[in-house]
Design a protein around this motif. Structure first.
Motif, PDB file in Angstrom:
ATOM      1  N   GLY A  77       0.818  -1.215   0.000  1.00  0.00           N
ATOM      2  CA  GLY A  77       0.000   0.000   0.000  1.00  0.00           C
ATOM      3  C   GLY A  77       0.845   1.257   0.000  1.00  0.00           C
ATOM      4  N   TYR A  78       1.912   1.252   0.780  1.00  0.00           N
ATOM      5  CA  TYR A  78       2.807   2.405   0.835  1.00  0.00           C
ATOM      6  C   TYR A  78       3.528   2.598  -0.499  1.00  0.00           C
ATOM      7  CZ  TYR A  78       6.207   5.674   2.833  1.00  0.00           C
ATOM      8  OH  TYR A  78       6.962   6.780   3.100  1.00  0.00           O
ATOM      9  N   VAL A  79       4.026   1.507  -1.050  1.00  0.00           N
ATOM     10  CA  VAL A  79       4.785   1.576  -2.298  1.00  0.00           C
ATOM     11  C   VAL A  79       3.941   2.166  -3.429  1.00  0.00           C
ATOM     12  CG1 VAL A  79       5.792   0.149  -4.123  1.00  0.00           C
ATOM     13  CG2 VAL A  79       6.430  -0.256  -1.746  1.00  0.00           C
ATOM     14  N   VAL A  80       2.687   1.726  -3.540  1.00  0.00           N
ATOM     15  CA  VAL A  80       1.805   2.262  -4.580  1.00  0.00           C
ATOM     16  C   VAL A  80       1.568   3.755  -4.365  1.00  0.00           C
ATOM     17  CG1 VAL A  80      -0.562   2.199  -5.481  1.00  0.00           C
ATOM     18  CG2 VAL A  80       0.675   0.070  -5.079  1.00  0.00           C
ATOM     19  N   SER A  81       1.385   4.166  -3.123  1.00  0.00           N
ATOM     20  CA  SER A  81       1.028   5.556  -2.817  1.00  0.00           C
ATOM     21  C   SER A  81       2.117   6.562  -3.175  1.00  0.00           C
ATOM     22  CB  SER A  81       0.690   5.698  -1.326  1.00  0.00           C
ATOM     23  OG  SER A  81      -0.413   4.895  -0.986  1.00  0.00           O
ATOM     24  N   VAL A  82       3.385   6.141  -3.103  1.00  0.00           N
ATOM     25  CA  VAL A  82       4.482   7.096  -3.323  1.00  0.00           C
ATOM     26  C   VAL A  82       5.111   6.959  -4.706  1.00  0.00           C
ATOM     27  CG1 VAL A  82       5.003   7.235  -0.854  1.00  0.00           C
ATOM     28  CG2 VAL A  82       6.181   5.536  -2.260  1.00  0.00           C
ATOM     29  N   SER A  83       4.432   6.303  -5.622  1.00  0.00           N
ATOM     30  CA  SER A  83       4.970   6.158  -6.975  1.00  0.00           C
ATOM     31  C   SER A  83       4.785   7.444  -7.774  1.00  0.00           C
ATOM     32  CB  SER A  83       4.268   5.006  -7.699  1.00  0.00           C
ATOM     33  OG  SER A  83       2.882   5.278  -7.845  1.00  0.00           O
ATOM     34  N   LYS A  84       5.569   7.602  -8.827  1.00  0.00           N
ATOM     35  CA  LYS A  84       5.521   8.796  -9.676  1.00  0.00           C
ATOM     36  C   LYS A  84       4.148   9.036 -10.303  1.00  0.00           C
ATOM     37  CE  LYS A  84       9.403  11.178  -9.944  1.00  0.00           C
ATOM     38  NZ  LYS A  84       9.425  12.654  -9.781  1.00  0.00           N
ATOM     39  N   PRO A  85       3.499   8.022 -10.896  1.00  0.00           N
ATOM     40  CA  PRO A  85       2.172   8.259 -11.483  1.00  0.00           C
ATOM     41  C   PRO A  85       1.151   8.730 -10.458  1.00  0.00           C
ATOM     42  CG  PRO A  85       3.105   6.228 -12.339  1.00  0.00           C
ATOM     43  CD  PRO A  85       3.994   6.671 -11.219  1.00  0.00           C
ATOM     44  N   VAL A  86       1.191   8.154  -9.255  1.00  0.00           N
ATOM     45  CA  VAL A  86       0.260   8.585  -8.211  1.00  0.00           C
ATOM     46  C   VAL A  86       0.578  10.017  -7.778  1.00  0.00           C
ATOM     47  CG1 VAL A  86      -0.539   8.152  -5.850  1.00  0.00           C
ATOM     48  CG2 VAL A  86      -0.190   6.241  -7.415  1.00  0.00           C
ATOM     49  N   GLU A  87       1.863  10.341  -7.737  1.00  0.00           N
ATOM     50  CA  GLU A  87       2.272  11.714  -7.403  1.00  0.00           C
ATOM     51  C   GLU A  87       1.701  12.710  -8.412  1.00  0.00           C
ATOM     52  OE1 GLU A  87       6.415  14.254  -7.444  1.00  0.00           O
ATOM     53  OE2 GLU A  87       6.500  12.159  -6.788  1.00  0.00           O
ATOM     54  N   LYS A  88       1.732  12.361  -9.691  1.00  0.00           N
ATOM     55  CA  LYS A  88       1.162  13.237 -10.727  1.00  0.00           C
ATOM     56  C   LYS A  88      -0.356  13.347 -10.571  1.00  0.00           C
ATOM     57  CE  LYS A  88       4.769  12.327 -14.168  1.00  0.00           C
ATOM     58  NZ  LYS A  88       5.077  11.733 -15.506  1.00  0.00           N
ATOM     59  N   MET A  89      -0.993  12.233 -10.212  1.00  0.00           N
ATOM     60  CA  MET A  89      -2.434  12.249  -9.999  1.00  0.00           C
ATOM     61  C   MET A  89      -2.801  13.175  -8.842  1.00  0.00           C
ATOM     62  SD  MET A  89      -4.936   9.137  -8.770  1.00  0.00           S
ATOM     63  CE  MET A  89      -4.323   9.338  -7.077  1.00  0.00           C
ATOM     64  N   ILE A  90      -2.005  13.146  -7.786  1.00  0.00           N
ATOM     65  CA  ILE A  90      -2.257  14.003  -6.629  1.00  0.00           C
ATOM     66  C   ILE A  90      -2.149  15.475  -7.015  1.00  0.00           C
ATOM     67  CG2 ILE A  90      -1.275  14.739  -4.412  1.00  0.00           C
ATOM     68  CD1 ILE A  90      -0.615  11.788  -3.903  1.00  0.00           C
ATOM     69  N   ARG A  91      -1.142  15.795  -7.811  1.00  0.00           N
ATOM     70  CA  ARG A  91      -0.991  17.193  -8.249  1.00  0.00           C
ATOM     71  C   ARG A  91      -2.181  17.634  -9.088  1.00  0.00           C
ATOM     72  NH1 ARG A  91       5.427  17.059 -10.036  1.00  0.00           N
ATOM     73  NH2 ARG A  91       6.279  16.979  -7.898  1.00  0.00           N
ATOM     74  N   GLY A  92      -2.713  16.725  -9.902  1.00  0.00           N
ATOM     75  CA  GLY A  92      -3.894  17.056 -10.693  1.00  0.00           C
ATOM     76  C   GLY A  92      -5.114  17.267  -9.816  1.00  0.00           C
ATOM     77  N   LEU A  93      -5.310  16.397  -8.825  1.00  0.00           N
ATOM     78  CA  LEU A  93      -6.443  16.541  -7.917  1.00  0.00           C
ATOM     79  C   LEU A  93      -6.364  17.832  -7.114  1.00  0.00           C
ATOM     80  CD1 LEU A  93      -6.721  12.886  -6.509  1.00  0.00           C
ATOM     81  CD2 LEU A  93      -8.344  14.031  -8.026  1.00  0.00           C
ATOM     82  N   ALA A  94      -5.142  18.237  -6.783  1.00  0.00           N
ATOM     83  CA  ALA A  94      -4.961  19.440  -5.961  1.00  0.00           C
ATOM     84  C   ALA A  94      -5.396  20.716  -6.686  1.00  0.00           C
ATOM     85  CB  ALA A  94      -3.507  19.559  -5.521  1.00  0.00           C
ATOM     86  N   LYS A  95      -5.555  20.645  -7.989  1.00  0.00           N
ATOM     87  CA  LYS A  95      -5.976  21.818  -8.760  1.00  0.00           C
ATOM     88  C   LYS A  95      -7.492  21.987  -8.799  1.00  0.00           C
ATOM     89  CE  LYS A  95      -1.964  21.418 -11.856  1.00  0.00           C
ATOM     90  NZ  LYS A  95      -1.527  21.179 -13.260  1.00  0.00           N
ATOM     91  N   ILE A  96      -8.231  20.980  -8.360  1.00  0.00           N
ATOM     92  CA  ILE A  96      -9.687  20.975  -8.529  1.00  0.00           C
ATOM     93  C   ILE A  96     -10.438  21.892  -7.563  1.00  0.00           C
ATOM     94  CG2 ILE A  96     -11.761  19.528  -8.459  1.00  0.00           C
ATOM     95  CD1 ILE A  96     -10.057  17.214  -9.487  1.00  0.00           C
TER      96      ILE A  96
END
Length: 477
Positions: A77-96
Motif C-alpha cells: 500500500g505504501y509503495v503504490v502511494s508514493v509512486s511517480k504516477p500517483v504523485e502526478k495524480m495528486i498534483r492534478g487533484l490538488a488543482k480541482i
C-alpha cells in the motif's frame, strides 16, 4: 452556536489526546499485558500452569502466514502511494477545489473510498494530497481539519472494505488458527463485506463523514493553515533518478540493472498472466478474498508504477518501519488466542468459554450486535490492531454468536464497524500520516472526535437494525 459546540468538542478531544499521549504506552506493552492477564485468568479458572505455558509457546508461531500477509499489505500500500504516477495524480487533484472547505471534503472522500480498497495506502496517499493542497495559498484551507479528513477513512470505512483484517482472515482457511476455524468455518466475503447490509452501512457512513468534514471545517479567521504551523515541504520524491554526476557509475552492470525498467517489465508481465488466470478460472469474489492474491495485485501494481528496481526498493525501505508493530505483536496475539482456548481446567472449559457464557447471559439475538459493538469499540482503544485483536476476540465472540444463533458473517461485521470507531481518538494508526504532515495527534483529534461523536450512535443503531434482517447459518467446516 455550531462553532461554540465545535469548540467544546475540540477542547475535550485535545484533553483526551494529551492524556493518552502522556499515559498510554506503546501498543506492544498492551500485547504483553494481554498475555499476563489471560495467563492469570486461565490460572483462576483452574487451568494447570504447564498447560498455560504450552499454549503460549504453541500459539506464538500460529499466525506466521497472517503476519507476513499483513506486513505485505502495509508495504504494498505504501509503495503504490508514493509512486511517480500517483504523485502526478495528486498534483492534478490538488488543482480541482475552489475553496478550503471543498478541498477538505475531497480529501475525506478520497480517504473513505481508498480505505475500502487498501487502508495503508489511504493514509499515505491522502496525506500527500493534503500537502499538495496546503501549498495553494488561495484556498485558505485549515491544515488541521484537512489532516483529520485524510484520516477519516480509518475511523469510518476501512474495516468494512477489502482490506478488513477480520474479513480477510475468516475468508482464508490457511490463515485461520485451527481453534477459530472449528468455531466458524470459512466465512466468504459474500457473507461479510459484500452483504447488502454492509454496503448500506458504508454508504451511510460516507455521507455522514463528508457532511461532518464540511460543517466542522473552520472558516474565515478561525482557519489555521500550513504556514501558521511554520511548516514547509520541499519538492521531493522517493524515486531515484540518476543525475549527471552519476552517469559514469550507472555504466556499471549492477547499477544499470537497478535503474533499467526491463527487469520490472518482464516480472510484471509474468505476474499479470498469473492474475489473469486466477480471476478467469475462479469466481472473482473468491479470488479477491484470498489475501495472497490481494497482496499480489498490489505488489505487481507497485512494481509497474515505480518502473525501476531502485525506485521500487527505495519505497520499500521507507515502508518497512511501519510494519514493526505487526511483526512483534501478532505472535503475541496468537499466544493469547491459544491460552484463551486451549488452556482448560478439570471441567474441560477455557477462558474463552467463560467469557462467551457471560455475553450469552447478558445478550439475546437482537441485542448481541449492540453489546458486542460497544465492547469491541472500547477494547479497540486499548488494543489498536484490527487483525490481531480479532484473533483474541473471535474465540468467545463467535462462540457466543453460535450459542445465540446470530449470523456469523454479520458478527464479523459488527466487530469491523465497531472496531474502527476508536481510531478516531487513538493516535496509534495516525502516526504514519502525522509523520508525513509533521503534526501531532492533538492538532487533529478535535476534528476526529467530532466525527466519532456522530458515528457511534449511527453505527450501533445500524448494526442492530440491519442485523435483524439476517438469519443464522451453522459453520460450514
Amino acid at each position: 452556536m455550531m462553532e461554540q459546540h465545535s469548540g467544546v468538542f475540540e477542547r475535550m478531544a485535545i484533553r483526551i489526546s494529551n492524556w493518552s499521549e502522556k499515559w498510554f504506552p506503546d501498543s506492544y506493552v498492551f500485547a504483553l499485558l494481554g498475555v499476563i492477564i489471560v495467563a492469570i485468568a486461565a490460572l483462576l479458572i483452574g487451568a494447570p500452569a504447564i498447560s498455560i505455558s504450552a499454549a503460549f509457546g504453541d500459539g506464538f508461531w500460529s499466525l506466521i502466514p497472517f503476519t507476513l500477509q499483513m506486513t505485505m499489505l502495509i508495504v504494498c500500500g505504501y509503495v503504490v502511494s508514493v509512486s511517480k504516477p500517483v504523485e502526478k495524480m495528486i498534483r492534478g487533484l490538488a488543482k480541482i477545489p475552489k475553496d478550503g472547505r471543498t478541498a477538505i471534503v475531497m480529501i475525506a472522500l478520497l480517504s473513505l473510498l481508498i480505505s475500502l480498497i487498501q487502508w495503508a495506502m489511504s493514509t499515505v496517499l491522502t496525506a500527500l494530497l493534503v500537502i499538495a493542497l496546503a501549498k495553494r495559498k488561495d484556498l485558505n484551507m485549515d491544515y488541521r481539519a484537512a489532516a483529520a479528513a485524510a484520516f477519516v477513512g480509518m475511523g469510518a470505512t476501512w474495516a468494512l472494505g477489502l482490506s478488513s483484517s477480520a474479513a480477510q482472515l475468516q475468508a482464508n482457511k490457511d490463515s485461520l488458527p485451527e481453534n477459530i476455524y472449528q468455531l466458524t468455518g470459512v466465512i466468504p466475503f459474500s457473507q461479510t463485506i459484500f452483504l447488502w447490509q454492509s454496503i448500506v452501512i458504508v454508504l451511510v457512513l460516507i455521507v455522514l463523514s463528508l457532511a461532518i468534514a464540511y460543517w466542522s471545517a473552520p472558516k474565515g479567521p478561525h482557519v489555521k493553515t500550513m504556514l501558521d504551523f511554520g511548516l514547509q515541504f520541499d519538492e521531493e520524491s522517493l524515486t531515484t533518478q540518476p543525475n549527471k554526476d552519476q552517469q559514469d557509475v550507472i555504466k556499471r552492470p549492477g547499477d544499470w540493472l537497478e535503474t533499467s525498467p526491463w527487469l520490472t517489465i518482464i516480472v510484471s508481465v509474468i505476474g499479470l498472466f498469473w492474475i489473469y488466470a486466477e480471476f478467469t478460472t475462479k469466481d472473482p469474489m473468491i479470488a479477491i478474498s484470498n489475501l495472497n492474491t490481494y497482496n499480489f495485485l498490489f505488489l505487481i501494481l507497485g512494481l509497474m508504477l515505480h518502473g525501476t528496481p531502485r525506485s521500487f526498493l527505495n519505497a520499500v525501505y521507507k515502508a518497512v518501519p511501519a510494519c514493526s508493530g505487526v511483526l512483534i505483536q501478532f505472535p503475541l496475539y496468537g499466544s493469547i488466542a491459544y491460552m484463551m482456548t486451549k488452556a482448560i481446567n478439570v471441567e474441560g472449559h477455557s477462558v474463552s468459554h467463560y467469557i462467551a457464557s457471560f455475553f450469552v447471559s447478558i445478550s439475546n439475538q437482537e441485542t448481541f450486535p449492540v453489546i458486542m459493538g460497544i465492547y469491541s469499540a472500547v477494547l479497540g482503544f486499548f488494543v489498536p490492531s484490527g487483525g490481531g485483536k480479532w484473533i483474541i476476540e473471535a474465540p468467545y465472540v463467535m462462540q457466543a454468536a453460535n450459542d445465540l444463533k446470530v449470523h456469523l458473517g454479520w458478527s464479523v461485521q459488527v466487530y469491523n464497524a465497531a472496531e474502527a470507531l476508536p481510531n478516531f481518538i487513538n493516535p496509534f494508526f495516525m502516526l504514519p500520516m502525522l509523520g508525513i504532515l509533521k503534526l501531532k495527534a492533538k492538532d487533529v483529534i478535535g476534528f476526529t472526535v467530532t466525527q466519532m461523536i456522530f458515528h457511534i450512535p449511527i453505527v450501533l443503531f445500524l448494526l442492530w437494525l440491519l442485523g435483524r434482517t439476517l438469519t443464522y447459518v451453522a459453520p460450514q467446516l
